[in-house]
Design a protein around this motif. Structure first.
Motif, PDB file in Angstrom:
ATOM      1  N   ILE A 148     -10.503  -0.067  -8.607  1.00  0.00           N
ATOM      2  CA  ILE A 148      -9.860   1.073  -9.272  1.00  0.00           C
ATOM      3  C   ILE A 148      -8.892   1.721  -8.284  1.00  0.00           C
ATOM      4  CG2 ILE A 148     -10.252   3.308 -10.375  1.00  0.00           C
ATOM      5  CD1 ILE A 148     -13.116   2.263 -11.029  1.00  0.00           C
ATOM      6  N   LEU A 149      -9.398   1.993  -7.090  1.00  0.00           N
ATOM      7  CA  LEU A 149      -8.555   2.599  -6.043  1.00  0.00           C
ATOM      8  C   LEU A 149      -8.389   1.612  -4.903  1.00  0.00           C
ATOM      9  CD1 LEU A 149     -10.023   6.211  -5.874  1.00  0.00           C
ATOM     10  CD2 LEU A 149      -7.858   5.511  -6.901  1.00  0.00           C
ATOM     11  N   LEU A 150      -7.273   1.739  -4.179  1.00  0.00           N
ATOM     12  CA  LEU A 150      -7.052   0.860  -3.040  1.00  0.00           C
ATOM     13  C   LEU A 150      -7.936   1.282  -1.871  1.00  0.00           C
ATOM     14  CD1 LEU A 150      -3.166   0.580  -2.801  1.00  0.00           C
ATOM     15  CD2 LEU A 150      -4.752  -1.272  -3.307  1.00  0.00           C
ATOM     16  N   PRO A 151      -8.491   0.316  -1.134  1.00  0.00           N
ATOM     17  CA  PRO A 151      -9.162   0.699   0.108  1.00  0.00           C
ATOM     18  C   PRO A 151      -8.106   1.172   1.122  1.00  0.00           C
ATOM     19  CG  PRO A 151      -9.050  -1.688  -0.115  1.00  0.00           C
ATOM     20  CD  PRO A 151      -8.506  -1.110  -1.382  1.00  0.00           C
ATOM     21  N   GLU A 152      -8.548   1.874   2.161  1.00  0.00           N
ATOM     22  CA  GLU A 152      -7.599   2.439   3.150  1.00  0.00           C
ATOM     23  C   GLU A 152      -6.599   1.404   3.671  1.00  0.00           C
ATOM     24  OE1 GLU A 152      -6.419   5.285   4.477  1.00  0.00           O
ATOM     25  OE2 GLU A 152      -7.498   6.013   2.707  1.00  0.00           O
ATOM     26  N   ASN A 153      -7.132   0.178   3.990  1.00  0.00           N
ATOM     27  CA  ASN A 153      -6.244  -0.835   4.583  1.00  0.00           C
ATOM     28  C   ASN A 153      -5.310  -1.480   3.550  1.00  0.00           C
ATOM     29  OD1 ASN A 153      -8.264  -2.160   3.274  1.00  0.00           O
ATOM     30  ND2 ASN A 153      -8.527  -3.765   4.816  1.00  0.00           N
ATOM     31  N   GLY A 154      -5.375  -0.995   2.302  1.00  0.00           N
ATOM     32  CA  GLY A 154      -4.480  -1.532   1.265  1.00  0.00           C
ATOM     33  C   GLY A 154      -3.251  -0.669   1.076  1.00  0.00           C
ATOM     34  N   ASN A 155      -3.140   0.382   1.867  1.00  0.00           N
ATOM     35  CA  ASN A 155      -1.992   1.282   1.723  1.00  0.00           C
ATOM     36  C   ASN A 155      -0.918   0.989   2.760  1.00  0.00           C
ATOM     37  OD1 ASN A 155      -2.630   3.103  -0.465  1.00  0.00           O
ATOM     38  ND2 ASN A 155      -4.345   3.762   0.816  1.00  0.00           N
ATOM     39  N   ILE A 156       0.320   1.261   2.368  1.00  0.00           N
ATOM     40  CA  ILE A 156       1.432   1.146   3.318  1.00  0.00           C
ATOM     41  C   ILE A 156       1.904   2.559   3.596  1.00  0.00           C
ATOM     42  CG2 ILE A 156       3.846   0.407   3.526  1.00  0.00           C
ATOM     43  CD1 ILE A 156       3.012  -2.094   1.988  1.00  0.00           C
ATOM     44  N   GLU A 157       2.084   2.893   4.863  1.00  0.00           N
ATOM     45  CA  GLU A 157       2.460   4.271   5.186  1.00  0.00           C
ATOM     46  C   GLU A 157       3.943   4.366   5.521  1.00  0.00           C
ATOM     47  OE1 GLU A 157      -0.979   6.390   7.092  1.00  0.00           O
ATOM     48  OE2 GLU A 157       0.725   7.248   8.209  1.00  0.00           O
ATOM     49  N   LEU A 158       4.593   5.394   4.983  1.00  0.00           N
ATOM     50  CA  LEU A 158       6.002   5.640   5.327  1.00  0.00           C
ATOM     51  C   LEU A 158       6.149   7.145   5.529  1.00  0.00           C
ATOM     52  CD1 LEU A 158       8.738   4.068   5.519  1.00  0.00           C
ATOM     53  CD2 LEU A 158       9.163   4.773   3.171  1.00  0.00           C
ATOM     54  N   PHE A 159       6.674   7.543   6.662  1.00  0.00           N
ATOM     55  CA  PHE A 159       6.797   8.968   7.017  1.00  0.00           C
ATOM     56  C   PHE A 159       5.470   9.706   6.790  1.00  0.00           C
ATOM     57  CE2 PHE A 159      11.161   7.902   5.370  1.00  0.00           C
ATOM     58  CZ  PHE A 159      11.723   7.734   6.631  1.00  0.00           C
ATOM     59  N   GLY A 160       4.360   9.060   7.118  1.00  0.00           N
ATOM     60  CA  GLY A 160       3.052   9.708   7.015  1.00  0.00           C
ATOM     61  C   GLY A 160       2.509   9.770   5.593  1.00  0.00           C
ATOM     62  N   SER A 161       3.235   9.191   4.627  1.00  0.00           N
ATOM     63  CA  SER A 161       2.749   9.272   3.241  1.00  0.00           C
ATOM     64  C   SER A 161       2.467   7.878   2.697  1.00  0.00           C
ATOM     65  CB  SER A 161       3.797   9.977   2.368  1.00  0.00           C
ATOM     66  OG  SER A 161       3.626   9.603   1.020  1.00  0.00           O
ATOM     67  N   THR A 162       1.251   7.706   2.143  1.00  0.00           N
ATOM     68  CA  THR A 162       0.933   6.385   1.575  1.00  0.00           C
ATOM     69  C   THR A 162       1.602   6.221   0.204  1.00  0.00           C
ATOM     70  OG1 THR A 162      -1.127   7.301   0.746  1.00  0.00           O
ATOM     71  CG2 THR A 162      -1.266   6.022   2.753  1.00  0.00           C
ATOM     72  N   SER A 163       1.738   7.317  -0.561  1.00  0.00           N
ATOM     73  CA  SER A 163       2.418   7.193  -1.872  1.00  0.00           C
ATOM     74  C   SER A 163       3.845   6.717  -1.660  1.00  0.00           C
ATOM     75  CB  SER A 163       2.447   8.523  -2.617  1.00  0.00           C
ATOM     76  OG  SER A 163       1.156   8.903  -2.945  1.00  0.00           O
ATOM     77  N   LEU A 164       4.516   7.327  -0.651  1.00  0.00           N
ATOM     78  CA  LEU A 164       5.898   6.955  -0.347  1.00  0.00           C
ATOM     79  C   LEU A 164       5.968   5.498   0.129  1.00  0.00           C
ATOM     80  CD1 LEU A 164       8.391   8.723  -0.571  1.00  0.00           C
ATOM     81  CD2 LEU A 164       8.300   9.086   1.900  1.00  0.00           C
TER      82      LEU A 164
END
Ligand SMILES: NCCCC[C@H](N)C(=O)NCC(=O)O
Length: 588
Positions: free
Chosen positions: A271-287
């Motif tokens: 349902i949700l991504l695990p932490e290591n599934g996020n990409i960070e840009l300018f400190g924001s994973t949504s971005l």
């Protein structure tokens, strides 16, 4: 020649700037249309939505269009022009989206039925603007790009719509972060920004109108006429293609809306991504996550739409090689994360609209140069049946991926073949009426299946619905922020010991294990977090989607029948649907 140079639209930078300003509405409205698909689970856990209520919310978005809003919008567009029509219908869509956002935050009242009804009211208003706004964007592109890069401009505009759908579905859970109103407010804000962009566009539009009057140019437009409609529906080929439009799109758009929930429930995607599934840009994973979609859009356009603009074959080859290299490098840099995304419900579902950005222009070129439009619609209907059968009757992940790919190809193939075919069947001065009437009946099918699938999910899963609601209600009653894991444990045990439908489903809960793991999980504060956690442990049963998806197989079968009938009718009426663009059977 001098006069032509003075007009704004003859400056390339101006044209592309205008396209950017108007495509905001396409992007924002497609986002708002589809983003709820990524939020269904959170809406159930946090707001107590049933699947039927979710379906009602999405289905009723089409109601104004079912009863002629597209036709009314078309008449207004013809009379007032793109500027006024864009502002009025963009304004209606923005107002509707804002009401939905306010309602989801409890502004009109916090009880469930007030929230639901006001959200529906907002969606009905939003839907009243949605289709007309898309027509306005297309017409505006024609106004600025006729005689220039019109096909590319249209591909970019349509691609931005699909990108809006993809990003809405994929990013809504990240943006919501357990709170539905945040994601709804964000989506509504996007339409608001798009409306401001359109207002800025209007200033240039006024200027262009003044300049083009000097040149004596006129805006093209075909008025909606009921007499034309009567002529159209007595034309067999038109009738079959219009019905095919209803059946095909009703099997695709509603599926996409439910796809994240199907992947989560049936194929156990996350349902949700695990932490290591996020990409960070300018400190924001949504971005960061959003940037992947924007990059994929740019690559899709670079592969599918731009090469046609390069006339020299060698330059085109070098260009393709450079793009392919850049794409390979990009994929390598996100490879690991992509592996995780392909196990996540909303991120994977989003690939369906995203894939069409690359495939629709490619199939469009094929139809232009080789023809075979009617046969390709038959093939598209076949792929649709394969996709839905593979996801309803079977339970294998690899087959689900194959099904999703088939659906993505069908969703690119049929539109690429269908829309140019309408232009062959219908005389140019009746095209406006033809598209408006096709989209109107299309909305009947969409409304029925958006709502119907949700209703079927509840109908076929009564015990699971009851169990999920009992757990969510109990968790809400705890006020998790002030509570201890022991209270949660005891509460869950209470439900497990309760009698009734839900007990049959949840009596196996491993209460001690759950409470220990929840404690280790930093004592979650949101109901949604606990529910997701219980789901990931397999403690909350999943919906059975077999029959709702089988209903879509039925639509696929109807589509294939209609596509064959269309091919037969075309052979008699000789519109040349199987021939390349610009050729007619009389040329042979
Ligand atoms: N989700 C946006 C609704 C516009 C849909 C429109 N009626 C349509 O069918 N467009 C053609 C397409 O292939 O999207």
């Amino acid at each position: 020649m001098d006069t032509i140079k003075k007009s704004l639209r003859h400056t390339p930078a101006m044209r592309w700037l205008m396209l950017l300003l108007i495509s905001g509405l396409t992007f924002g409205t497609y986002w708002f249309q589809d983003f709820f698909g990524g939020l269904k689970t959170i809406m159930e856990n946090d707001m107590g939505f049933t699947s039927e209520e979710f379906g009602r919310l999405i289905g009723l978005t089409t109601i104004a269009n079912m009863f002629g809003m597209i036709i009314v919008g078309g008449i207004i567009l013809d009379k007032w022009g793109v500027r006024m029509a864009g502002i009025v219908f963009g304004g209606i869509a923005t107002l509707g989206a804002s009401i939905t956002a306010l309602a989801s935050a409890g502004f009109f009242g916090e009880d469930h039925s007030t929230m639901l009804n006001m959200m529906i009211l907002g969606r009905i208003l939003f839907g009243s603007g949605l289709e007309v706004v898309c027509v306005v964007a297309t017409r505006t592109a024609v106004k600025w790009f006729k005689g220039y890069e019109l096909a590319l401009a249209m591909a970019l505009n349509m691609g931005l719509g699909r990108l809006g759908s993809a990003m809405g579905i994929a990013l809504a859970p990240d943006i919501a972060n357990g709170s539905v109103p945040s994601a709804v407010t964000f989506a509504a804000t996007l339409i608001g920004i798009a409306l401001i962009m359109f207002l800025i566009y209007s200033v240039f539009d006024i200027k262009l109108d003044r300049q083009e009057k000097v040149e004596g140019a006129e805006e093209d437009g075909e008025d909606f006429k009921f007499s034309d409609l009567v002529k159209l529906i007595t034309n067999k080929s038109f009738l079959f293609i219009a019905l095919l439009c209803v059946a095909f799109y009703s099997a695709v758009f509603p599926f996409i809306q439910y796809a994240p929930d199907i992947l989560i429930n049936k194929f156990e995607f996350s349902i949700l991504l695990p932490e290591n599934g996020n990409i960070e840009l300018f400190g924001s994973t949504s971005l960061g996550n959003a940037s992947v979609f924007v990059a994929l859009y740019i690559f899709a356009i670079a592969f599918a739409a731009i090469p046609k603009q390069i006339k020299n074959i060698n330059t085109r080859r070098v260009y393709m090689a450079v793009i392919a290299l850049l794409f390979a490098g990009f994929l390598a840099s996100i490879w690991d994360v992509m592996g995780i995304w392909l196990q996540n419900g909303s991120k994977t579902a989003a690939l369906i609209p995203l894939g069409t950005i690359i495939f629709t222009p490619i199939f469009g070129s094929y139809v232009d140069s080789k023809g075979k439009a009617a046969s390709l619609m038959i093939l598209g209907a076949l792929l649709l049946i394969f996709a839905h059968v593979s996801m309803s009757l079977f339970n294998y992940d690899w087959l689900a991926y194959l099904g999703l790919i088939s659906l993505g190809i069908a969703f690119s193939l049929v539109p690429a073949a269908m829309w140019p075919s309408v232009a062959k069947i219908v005389a140019e001065n009746r095209l406006g009426t033809a598209y408006a009437s096709m989209f109107t009946i299309q909305n009947w099918g969409l409304g029925l299946f958006f709502w119907g699938i949700g209703a079927m999910v509840d109908w076929f899963n009564p015990k699971i619905v009851a169990a999920k609601q009992a757990i969510a209600d109990q968790l809400h009653a705890f006020n998790l922020k002030d509570n201890t894991i022991t209270t949660i444990r005891n509460g869950l045990q209470d439900i497990g010991l309760a009698s009734g439908q839900e007990r049959e489903v949840i009596q196996e809960m491993r209460f001690d294990e759950i409470s220990t793991q929840l404690a280790a999980n930093n004592s979650p504060e949101k109901v949604d977090e606990v529910m997701n956690y219980l789901s990931s442990l397999g403690e909350i049963p999943a919906y059975d989607y077999t029959y709702p998806i089988l209903a879509l197989v039925g639509l696929g079968v109807i589509s294939i029948y209609l596509a064959f009938q269309l091919k037969k009718a075309d052979a008699k009426q000789r519109y040349g649907l199987e021939l390349p663009s610009g050729q007619t059977p009389d040329d042979e």
